[in-house]
Scaffold this motif. Structure first.
Motif, PDB file in Angstrom:
ATOM      1  N   TRP A 170      24.553  -0.777  29.319  1.00 25.45           N
ATOM      2  CA  TRP A 170      25.014  -1.764  29.598  1.00 25.45           C
ATOM      3  C   TRP A 170      25.007  -2.488  28.312  1.00 25.45           C
ATOM      4  O   TRP A 170      24.359  -2.489  27.088  1.00 25.45           O
ATOM      5  CB  TRP A 170      23.308  -1.811  30.454  1.00 25.45           C
ATOM      6  N   THR A 171      25.343  -4.043  27.770  1.00 23.49           N
ATOM      7  CA  THR A 171      26.223  -4.912  28.658  1.00 23.49           C
ATOM      8  C   THR A 171      25.542  -6.381  27.956  1.00 23.49           C
ATOM      9  O   THR A 171      26.051  -6.543  29.144  1.00 23.49           O
ATOM     10  CB  THR A 171      27.644  -5.292  27.223  1.00 23.49           C
ATOM     11  N   VAL A 172      24.302  -6.895  27.391  1.00 24.58           N
ATOM     12  CA  VAL A 172      24.521  -8.372  27.851  1.00 24.58           C
ATOM     13  C   VAL A 172      24.996  -9.640  25.881  1.00 24.58           C
ATOM     14  O   VAL A 172      24.747  -9.609  25.705  1.00 24.58           O
ATOM     15  CB  VAL A 172      22.678  -8.371  28.014  1.00 24.58           C
ATOM     16  N   GLY A 173      25.830 -10.257  27.800  1.00 20.17           N
ATOM     17  CA  GLY A 173      26.450 -11.594  26.396  1.00 20.17           C
ATOM     18  C   GLY A 173      25.894 -12.407  26.473  1.00 20.17           C
ATOM     19  O   GLY A 173      25.361 -13.128  27.402  1.00 20.17           O
ATOM     20  N   ALA A 174      25.481 -13.191  25.566  1.00 17.63           N
ATOM     21  CA  ALA A 174      23.794 -12.933  25.137  1.00 17.63           C
ATOM     22  C   ALA A 174      24.875 -14.766  24.037  1.00 17.63           C
ATOM     23  O   ALA A 174      23.847 -14.841  23.655  1.00 17.63           O
ATOM     24  CB  ALA A 174      22.575 -14.200  24.564  1.00 17.63           C
ATOM     25  N   ASP A 175      26.179 -14.348  23.902  1.00 15.68           N
ATOM     26  CA  ASP A 175      26.832 -15.416  23.197  1.00 15.68           C
ATOM     27  C   ASP A 175      27.049 -17.126  22.871  1.00 15.68           C
ATOM     28  O   ASP A 175      27.917 -16.927  22.569  1.00 15.68           O
ATOM     29  CB  ASP A 175      28.044 -14.891  22.485  1.00 15.68           C
ATOM     30  N   GLY A 176      26.437 -18.281  23.573  1.00 13.62           N
ATOM     31  CA  GLY A 176      26.047 -19.016  23.802  1.00 13.62           C
ATOM     32  C   GLY A 176      26.871 -19.222  25.231  1.00 13.62           C
ATOM     33  O   GLY A 176      28.226 -18.696  25.489  1.00 13.62           O
ATOM     34  N   ALA A 177      27.927 -20.473  24.676  1.00 14.14           N
ATOM     35  CA  ALA A 177      28.826 -21.496  25.849  1.00 14.14           C
ATOM     36  C   ALA A 177      29.786 -21.693  25.352  1.00 14.14           C
ATOM     37  O   ALA A 177      30.226 -21.452  26.335  1.00 14.14           O
ATOM     38  CB  ALA A 177      28.252 -22.821  24.925  1.00 14.14           C
ATOM     39  N   ARG A 178      29.966 -20.983  24.468  1.00 10.47           N
ATOM     40  CA  ARG A 178      31.859 -20.736  24.118  1.00 10.47           C
ATOM     41  C   ARG A 178      31.902 -18.623  24.440  1.00 10.47           C
ATOM     42  O   ARG A 178      32.761 -18.468  23.148  1.00 10.47           O
ATOM     43  CB  ARG A 178      31.928 -20.951  22.253  1.00 10.47           C
ATOM     44  N   SER A 179      31.172 -18.653  24.767  1.00 14.52           N
ATOM     45  CA  SER A 179      31.148 -16.427  24.922  1.00 14.52           C
ATOM     46  C   SER A 179      32.257 -16.263  25.344  1.00 14.52           C
ATOM     47  O   SER A 179      33.408 -16.366  25.817  1.00 14.52           O
ATOM     48  CB  SER A 179      30.084 -16.415  26.963  1.00 14.52           C
ATOM     49  N   LEU A 180      32.357 -15.063  23.952  1.00 19.27           N
ATOM     50  CA  LEU A 180      33.716 -14.570  23.849  1.00 19.27           C
ATOM     51  C   LEU A 180      33.604 -13.637  25.278  1.00 19.27           C
ATOM     52  O   LEU A 180      34.644 -12.672  25.480  1.00 19.27           O
ATOM     53  CB  LEU A 180      33.649 -13.783  22.568  1.00 19.27           C
ATOM     54  N   VAL A 181      32.273 -12.685  25.463  1.00 19.37           N
ATOM     55  CA  VAL A 181      32.374 -11.857  26.391  1.00 19.37           C
ATOM     56  C   VAL A 181      32.433 -12.411  27.429  1.00 19.37           C
ATOM     57  O   VAL A 181      33.476 -11.596  28.270  1.00 19.37           O
ATOM     58  CB  VAL A 181      30.704 -11.810  26.110  1.00 19.37           C
ATOM     59  N   ARG A 182      32.234 -13.530  27.674  1.00 16.32           N
ATOM     60  CA  ARG A 182      32.584 -14.296  29.120  1.00 16.32           C
ATOM     61  C   ARG A 182      34.162 -14.917  28.631  1.00 16.32           C
ATOM     62  O   ARG A 182      34.088 -13.514  30.438  1.00 16.32           O
ATOM     63  CB  ARG A 182      31.876 -15.438  28.879  1.00 16.32           C
ATOM     64  N   ARG A 183      34.989 -14.235  27.970  1.00 17.10           N
ATOM     65  CA  ARG A 183      35.966 -15.074  28.309  1.00 17.10           C
ATOM     66  C   ARG A 183      37.273 -13.307  28.367  1.00 17.10           C
ATOM     67  O   ARG A 183      38.032 -13.701  28.432  1.00 17.10           O
ATOM     68  CB  ARG A 183      36.583 -15.542  26.503  1.00 17.10           C
ATOM     69  N   SER A 184      36.228 -12.718  27.416  1.00 19.04           N
ATOM     70  CA  SER A 184      36.232 -11.080  27.281  1.00 19.04           C
ATOM     71  C   SER A 184      37.069 -11.082  28.428  1.00 19.04           C
ATOM     72  O   SER A 184      37.833 -10.308  29.168  1.00 19.04           O
ATOM     73  CB  SER A 184      35.530 -10.067  26.079  1.00 19.04           C
ATOM     74  N   LEU A 185      35.841 -10.973  29.038  1.00 21.08           N
ATOM     75  CA  LEU A 185      35.737 -10.411  31.047  1.00 21.08           C
ATOM     76  C   LEU A 185      36.638 -11.364  31.953  1.00 21.08           C
ATOM     77  O   LEU A 185      36.714 -10.589  32.967  1.00 21.08           O
ATOM     78  CB  LEU A 185      34.577 -10.437  31.435  1.00 21.08           C
ATOM     79  N   GLY A 186      37.687 -12.956  31.697  1.00 22.83           N
ATOM     80  CA  GLY A 186      38.795 -13.039  31.787  1.00 22.83           C
ATOM     81  C   GLY A 186      37.544 -14.093  33.230  1.00 22.83           C
ATOM     82  O   GLY A 186      37.974 -14.547  34.377  1.00 22.83           O
ATOM     83  N   LEU A 187      36.521 -14.346  32.981  1.00 17.13           N
ATOM     84  CA  LEU A 187      35.317 -15.322  34.130  1.00 17.13           C
ATOM     85  C   LEU A 187      35.600 -16.879  33.973  1.00 17.13           C
ATOM     86  O   LEU A 187      35.436 -16.635  32.372  1.00 17.13           O
ATOM     87  CB  LEU A 187      34.606 -14.844  33.680  1.00 17.13           C
ATOM     88  N   GLY A 188      35.691 -17.906  34.765  1.00 16.41           N
ATOM     89  CA  GLY A 188      35.663 -18.922  34.026  1.00 16.41           C
ATOM     90  C   GLY A 188      34.113 -19.748  33.692  1.00 16.41           C
ATOM     91  O   GLY A 188      33.245 -18.736  34.244  1.00 16.41           O
ATOM     92  N   PHE A 189      34.368 -20.649  33.617  1.00 21.27           N
ATOM     93  CA  PHE A 189      33.928 -21.678  32.941  1.00 21.27           C
ATOM     94  C   PHE A 189      33.731 -23.253  33.867  1.00 21.27           C
ATOM     95  O   PHE A 189      33.807 -23.930  33.041  1.00 21.27           O
ATOM     96  CB  PHE A 189      33.511 -21.586  31.501  1.00 21.27           C
ATOM     97  N   GLY A 190      33.421 -23.127  35.056  1.00 20.62           N
ATOM     98  CA  GLY A 190      33.588 -24.234  35.650  1.00 20.62           C
ATOM     99  C   GLY A 190      33.093 -25.316  35.628  1.00 20.62           C
ATOM    100  O   GLY A 190      31.586 -24.725  35.255  1.00 20.62           O
ATOM    101  N   GLY A 191      33.464 -26.636  35.852  1.00 20.90           N
ATOM    102  CA  GLY A 191      32.313 -28.336  35.913  1.00 20.90           C
ATOM    103  C   GLY A 191      32.501 -28.753  35.155  1.00 20.90           C
ATOM    104  O   GLY A 191      34.112 -29.001  34.768  1.00 20.90           O
ATOM    105  N   THR A 192      32.363 -29.534  34.205  1.00 20.34           N
ATOM    106  CA  THR A 192      32.670 -31.577  33.489  1.00 20.34           C
ATOM    107  C   THR A 192      31.770 -31.034  32.352  1.00 20.34           C
ATOM    108  O   THR A 192      30.934 -30.192  31.795  1.00 20.34           O
ATOM    109  CB  THR A 192      31.782 -31.482  34.978  1.00 20.34           C
ATOM    110  N   THR A 193      32.601 -32.067  30.930  1.00 19.61           N
ATOM    111  CA  THR A 193      31.995 -32.124  29.948  1.00 19.61           C
ATOM    112  C   THR A 193      31.940 -33.391  30.260  1.00 19.61           C
ATOM    113  O   THR A 193      32.451 -34.456  30.752  1.00 19.61           O
ATOM    114  CB  THR A 193      33.623 -31.752  29.182  1.00 19.61           C
TER     115      THR A 193
END
Ligand SMILES: Cc1cc2nc3c(=O)[nH]c(=O)nc-3n(C[C@H](O)[C@H](O)[C@H](O)COP(=O)(O)OP(=O)(O)OC[C@H]3O[C@@H](n4cnc5c(N)ncnc54)[C@H](O)[C@@H]3O)c2cc1C
Length: 411
Positions: A170-193
């Protein structure tokens, strides 16, 4: 443990039960909890050393029990300090509330918050990990890709010694708001700045003597609102203020003296220890579980830091993940418990943490109606009804979420 230069236990190509990516506070503590349960854990961190830049520093009373069960609370207590009250003030009128935390002693053995820079908490977690033979940490290991192979996860990366590959069940992405893990999985990060820029400033200035401030202070004002918290006994404070992000970032230091003077606390020498200008978001990942990869902490959700709900949410993510993930590895727990964890944690962030943080930001930095601000402060200092007082002080515990008992053993 093992910032670059120290002997890292290389684990390349070997298969760990769990690979945690990112040795921020959330990843380091999660790795510790899993290793304490006997799982083989590899923690990968891209930086060569623990980053000391000013970030979160307040650990609320309601996460301390979980941190105590991880065995890190005594060290936190020794290196940080206990804060037993907070202050709210309307800058323009001076109306203020001094709110003691003592009433929460009715529901916890830890009726205080601990102030400690998050890099110190990471250091403590790594020291504890170092004592566990089944925990391995690599600094300077930057993950570049993650792929779920069905019964394991392959992690690609780069380190001093060249390209690396690691495998985890198993792998856990705890790599912060710019997460490479999240991007690598193709997951969005919706919301506002937010259109504001926050400036987290560590400085020595007599906020207590001149400003009459306590250890933790929210100053409400649409021009000069800020959060000021004492970091240690040397007179060091964290002063977090905001400005329009349209102003040039390189001028932050030039504007800083004027912003400090505008608080009206008086002219006194000050010394800037460190400062970090940054943008704030209210964002969350599409989901927190994707096959055998989980997202946690800022990799899963980001919030503006007013009220300290960002790291608090990450703490509850990790405290509630340790038991089910450790159980899934041994087959004692069904994988569906991880689906449940992921959906409850995401829902808790979206329904509670993010709106609470936005509302708190609004009151501190944006609200122009002084009567509303004064109403809030009067409410905070109304201790006539003990039940209502306790209700106000325990409101943030909603961030624990509503997971079944086995998830909550540490929370
Ligand atoms: C200036 C600032 C001030 C803040 N103030 C507060 C506050 O007062 N209160 C509050 O609650 N929150 C605050 N926050 C937010 C808080 O710091 C975060 O919520 C918290 O750090 C989240 O912890 P984390 O472990 O999830 O992520 P992080 O602390 O971001 O840790 C992620 C780790 O992953 C590593 N990493 C990243 N990419 C890779 C990769 N590809 N491979 C390997 N490792 C990688 C990073 O180097 C880092 O060590 C602040 C944030 C900032 C930026």
């Amino acid at each position: 443990m093992r910032p670059r230069g120290a002997a890292a236990k290389a684990c390349r190509m070997s298969k760990s039960d769990i690979v945690v990516i990112g040795a921020g506070p959330v990843g380091a503590l999660l790795a510790l909890g899993l290793a304490q349960r006997g799982r083989e854990v590899l923690l990968l961190e891209s930086e060569p050393n623990i980053l000391p830049s000013p970030r979160a520093m307040v650990y609320y009373w309601h996460v301390l029990e979980g941190l105590d069960r991880l065995g890190v609370l005594d060290d936190m207590d020794a290196r940080g300090f206990r804060n037993k009250a907070f202050l709210q003030r309307v800058l323009s009128t001076g109306l203020q509330a001094d709110v003691p935390l003592a009433p929460v002693a009715a529901v916890t053995g830890f009726p205080y918050n601990i102030h400690l820079g998050q890099h110190e908490l990471v250091r403590i977690a790594l020291e504890h990990l170092e004592r566990l033979p089944n925990a391995h940490v690599e600094f300077g290991a930057k993950v570049t890709a993650v792929s779920d192979e069905g019964d394991h996860v392959v992690i690609e990366g780069e380190s001093d010694s060249g390209r690396g590959q690691w495998r985890g069940r198993w792998t856990v992405g705890a790599d912060g708001a710019r997460s490479l893990v999240r991007r690598s999985l193709g997951l969005g990060f919706g919301g506002t700045t937010w259109p504001d820029r926050f400036v987290a400033t560590n400085l020595r200035y007599p906020f207590g003597e001149l400003g009459g401030l306590g250890n933790a202070n929210m100053i409400f004002d649409p021009e000069n609102g800020c959060v000021i918290a004492r970091i240690d006994d040397t007179g060091l404070y964290r002063w977090t203020w905001s400005e329009s992000a349209e102003l040039p970032e390189e001028g932050v230091l030039d504007r800083l003296p004027g912003r400090l003077a505008a608080l009206g606390f008086g002219d006194a020498p000050y010394e800037i220890d460190a400062f970090t200008p940054y943008r704030m978001h209210q964002r969350s990942a599409d989901r927190m579980k994707h096959g055998r990869v989980l997202l946690i902490g800022d990799a899963a959700h980001a919030t503006n830091p007013t009220g300290g709900l960002g790291l608090t949410s990450g703490m509850y993510d990790l405290l509630s993940l340790i038991e089910p993930l450790a159980g899934v590895i041994t087959g004692e727990t069904d994988e569906s418990s991880l689906e449940e964890w992921a959906s409850v944690r995401l829902e808790t962030f979206r329904r509670h943490a993010s709106p609470m943080a936005s509302a708190t930001k609004h009151m501190v930095y944006d609200e122009t109606d002084v009567s509303k601000l004064e109403g809030l402060v009067r409410g905070s200092s109304d201790f006539t009804d003990p039940v209502a007082t306790l209700g106000r002080l325990t409101g943030m515990t909603v961030l624990r979420g509503s997971l079944p008992r086995h998830h909550e053993e540490l929370a």
